[in-house]
Design a protein around this motif. Structure first.
Motif, short mmCIF file in Angstrom:
data_model
loop_
_atom_site.label_atom_id
_atom_site.label_comp_id
_atom_site.label_asym_id
_atom_site.label_seq_id
_atom_site.Cartn_x
_atom_site.Cartn_y
_atom_site.Cartn_z
N SER A 1 3.65 -4.22 6.54
CA SER A 1 2.68 -4.95 5.74
C SER A 1 2.88 -6.45 5.94
O SER A 1 3.94 -6.91 6.41
CB SER A 1 2.86 -4.61 4.26
N GLY B 1 -3.82 -6.74 -0.97
CA GLY B 1 -3.79 -5.36 -0.49
C GLY B 1 -3.54 -5.29 1.01
O GLY B 1 -3.19 -6.27 1.66
N GLU C 1 7.31 -6.11 3.01
CA GLU C 1 8.01 -5.27 2.03
C GLU C 1 7.83 -3.78 2.26
O GLU C 1 8.57 -2.97 1.71
CB GLU C 1 7.56 -5.63 0.61
N THR C 2 6.84 -3.40 3.07
CA THR C 2 6.53 -1.99 3.29
C THR C 2 6.37 -1.71 4.77
O THR C 2 5.69 -2.45 5.49
CB THR C 2 5.24 -1.59 2.56
N ARG D 1 9.28 1.82 1.31
CA ARG D 1 9.70 0.55 0.73
C ARG D 1 11.22 0.51 0.68
O ARG D 1 11.89 1.51 0.50
CB ARG D 1 9.13 0.37 -0.67
N ASP E 1 -4.71 -1.03 -2.31
CA ASP E 1 -4.64 -2.18 -3.21
C ASP E 1 -3.25 -2.78 -3.17
O ASP E 1 -2.35 -2.30 -2.46
CB ASP E 1 -5.08 -1.80 -4.62
N ARG E 2 -3.02 -3.82 -3.94
CA ARG E 2 -1.75 -4.54 -3.89
C ARG E 2 -0.57 -3.69 -4.36
O ARG E 2 0.58 -3.99 -4.08
CB ARG E 2 -1.83 -5.81 -4.73
N ARG E 3 -0.86 -2.58 -5.08
CA ARG E 3 0.20 -1.67 -5.49
C ARG E 3 0.41 -0.53 -4.51
O ARG E 3 1.21 0.38 -4.75
CB ARG E 3 -0.13 -1.09 -6.88
N GLY E 4 -0.33 -0.56 -3.40
CA GLY E 4 -0.18 0.47 -2.39
C GLY E 4 -0.98 1.73 -2.63
O GLY E 4 -0.76 2.74 -1.95
N ARG E 5 -1.91 1.68 -3.57
CA ARG E 5 -2.74 2.85 -3.85
C ARG E 5 -3.94 2.88 -2.91
O ARG E 5 -4.59 1.86 -2.68
CB ARG E 5 -3.20 2.83 -5.30
#
Length: 475
Positions: free
Chosen positions: A448, A97, A452-453, A469, A134-138
């Motif tokens: 990040s 994350g 990637e972000t 992204r 989190d790792r999904r960007g939430r």
């Protein structure tokens, strides 16, 4: 009062770019058809926000984004999200994350957000919030990490796991504010300091006083020497480029300690070098550093803000330090500190700033400087020829591949600009704002850990944070 109330600008188009430094071959110029730029990622197009479908950004093909952390929304600790999102940094979080620490540049006298009993000064509404994704960007957690400070503009990430936030202010109970209706006698503490914000807990709200009491903007850390390089954004007087030398190397101490030495950059052999003026391509200077004898001044009650705001820089100027115009964003990248002089440079005919009822230092549309830490050498990277090419660069970031990302702070359309290592200036993103929100700007660009972000803030009537992204490996 908003900074832009002081900085009304025109936008005519003439001039030629002056460029030098690490991006050899950079040629960005204007002609009768407008500015010619490198290809970048291609044309910008409207892209809907992945959160609610509203178009807030224009981006190149292949890029998407979503927003979160909106001003006014209730955070995990029950506190409404403060506004005026500004400087920010991304850190690796648990399980892939990301942790973001974000500034809130709230000026003037206003109640502290969060628990006022914990505030540095309960009469100030600035500070920082910390967001966990989190790792999904939430967004999974969002809470107050520093409150009771004022005008938290930018700062800098520290590799031991902390964000250093900067107060762009010299307010205090003894300083008379020039802003209508602001009664500084309501303040309980002096302001104009650095504060360290750890990632895993609330800040101790202890200012780093020897790092100076002035209009701080950004901080960039050199892990070899342990020095913290600092910018100053004073719109009415010459600004300095500083370094703070802590008493113990921060990587050894595990934090930034007070009690060190503050110094200001001087050009060797050129006392009070006027670096706010226009410069030739390839301008390079060897530099020295002069000591600031009294980095944390106190003032007699009733002292003018204009006097207080120049109390530190005037000490450096008396020792021959160099003069810049409005130093804002700064970032450290591979042994070099890049920083923006927002109003530095020559003024193109037809692009002059209009008269204002106060002193103004600097009439250009922006410069980007590079300081080579090992060689002690300063070099001009880029100077805007006029507002249509680059208009008042503010925050600055370094992409994973070394490209500089500039956040504009102009009166017209505001962009993220990229300057590639092959020497092209290009448009990376454009902010789409609604009616009545013409002061909206980009701020706090940061990447990040996996590259990637890009996270960046929109400072606006209703501020928010974007996660963008795309093929950043090409940037």
């Amino acid at each position: 009062m908003e900074r832009r109330s002081f900085l009304t600008r025109s936008a005519a188009v003439t001039g030629a770019a002056l460029v030098a430094g690490p991006f050899q071959g950079l040629v960005a110029h204007a002609d009768s058809g407008g500015a010619r730029r490198g290809p970048g990622f291609g044309a910008l197009r409207p892209v809907p926000d992945g959160t609610d479908g509203v178009v807030r950004l224009q981006l190149p093909k292949g890029f998407t984004y979503r927003s979160f952390g909106v001003a006014g929304e209730t955070m995990s600790d029950g506190v409404p999200t403060p506004g005026r999102h500004d400087g920010m940094a991304a850190f690796p979080g648990r399980h892939g994350g990301t942790v973001l620490v974000r500034n809130h540049e709230v000026p003037g006298i206003s109640p502290a957000f969060g628990n006022t009993a914990d505030a540095y000064d309960a009469s100030c509404g600035g500070g920082t919030t910390t967001l966990t994704l989190d790792r999904r960007g939430r967004l999974v957690d969002h809470r107050v990490s520093l409150n009771g400070t004022v005008m938290n503009c930018s700062g800098g990430p520290m590799p031991w796991g902390a964000w250093v936030t900067c107060e762009e202010s010299v307010d205090g109970p003894e300083v008379v504010s020039p802003f209508p209706g602001q009664d500084n006698t309501k303040l309980t503490r002096k302001h104009g300091y650095l504060f360290e914000v750890p990632l895993d807990r609330k800040a101790k709200r202890e200012p780093i006083r020897n790092a100076g009491r002035f209009q701080h903007e950004a901080a960039a850390f050199d892990p070899v020497s342990g020095a913290v390089f600092l910018t100053e954004d004073n719109f009415v007087a010459p600004c300095g480029f500083y370094r703070y030398l802590p008493p113990v190397h921060p990587m050894k101490a595990g934090r930034l300690l007070d009690g060190g030495k503050l110094q200001m950059l001087a050009v060797r052999g050129k006392p009070n070098a006027a670096l706010q003026l226009g410069h030739e391509r390839g301008t390079t200077y060897d530099v020295d550093w002069v000591d600031i004898p009294n980095p944390d001044p106190s003032f007699a009650p009733g002292t003018s803000w204009f006097v207080a705001s120049a109390a530190v820089s005037s000490q450096g100027l008396a020792a021959g330090a160099a003069m810049f115009s409005r130093l804002e964003g700064a970032t450290y990248c591979n042994g070099t500190v890049y920083f923006c002089s927002t109003q530095g440079g020559a003024t193109a005919p037809g692009d002059e700033l209009p008269p204002v009822p106060y002193p103004r230092f600097g009439e250009g549309r922006g410069q980007v400087w590079a300081y080579d830490v090992r060689r002690k050498r300063l070099r001009l990277v880029y100077e805007s020829p006029h507002s249509q090419v680059l208009d008042l660069p503010d925050n600055i970031a370094c992409s994973p591949s070394g490209t500089l990302i500039l956040c504009e702070d102009g009166d017209g359309d505001n962009y993220l600009r990229g300057v590639t290592t092959s020497g092209a200036l290009y448009d990376l993103a454009k902010l789409v704002v609604g009616a009545g929100d013409d002061d909206a700007e980009f701020a706090g660009a940061t990447f990040s850990a996996d590259g990637e972000t890009m996270f960046v803030n929109m400072q606006a009537l209703v501020g928010r944070t974007f996660a963008i992204r795309g093929p950043w490996d090409r940037c």
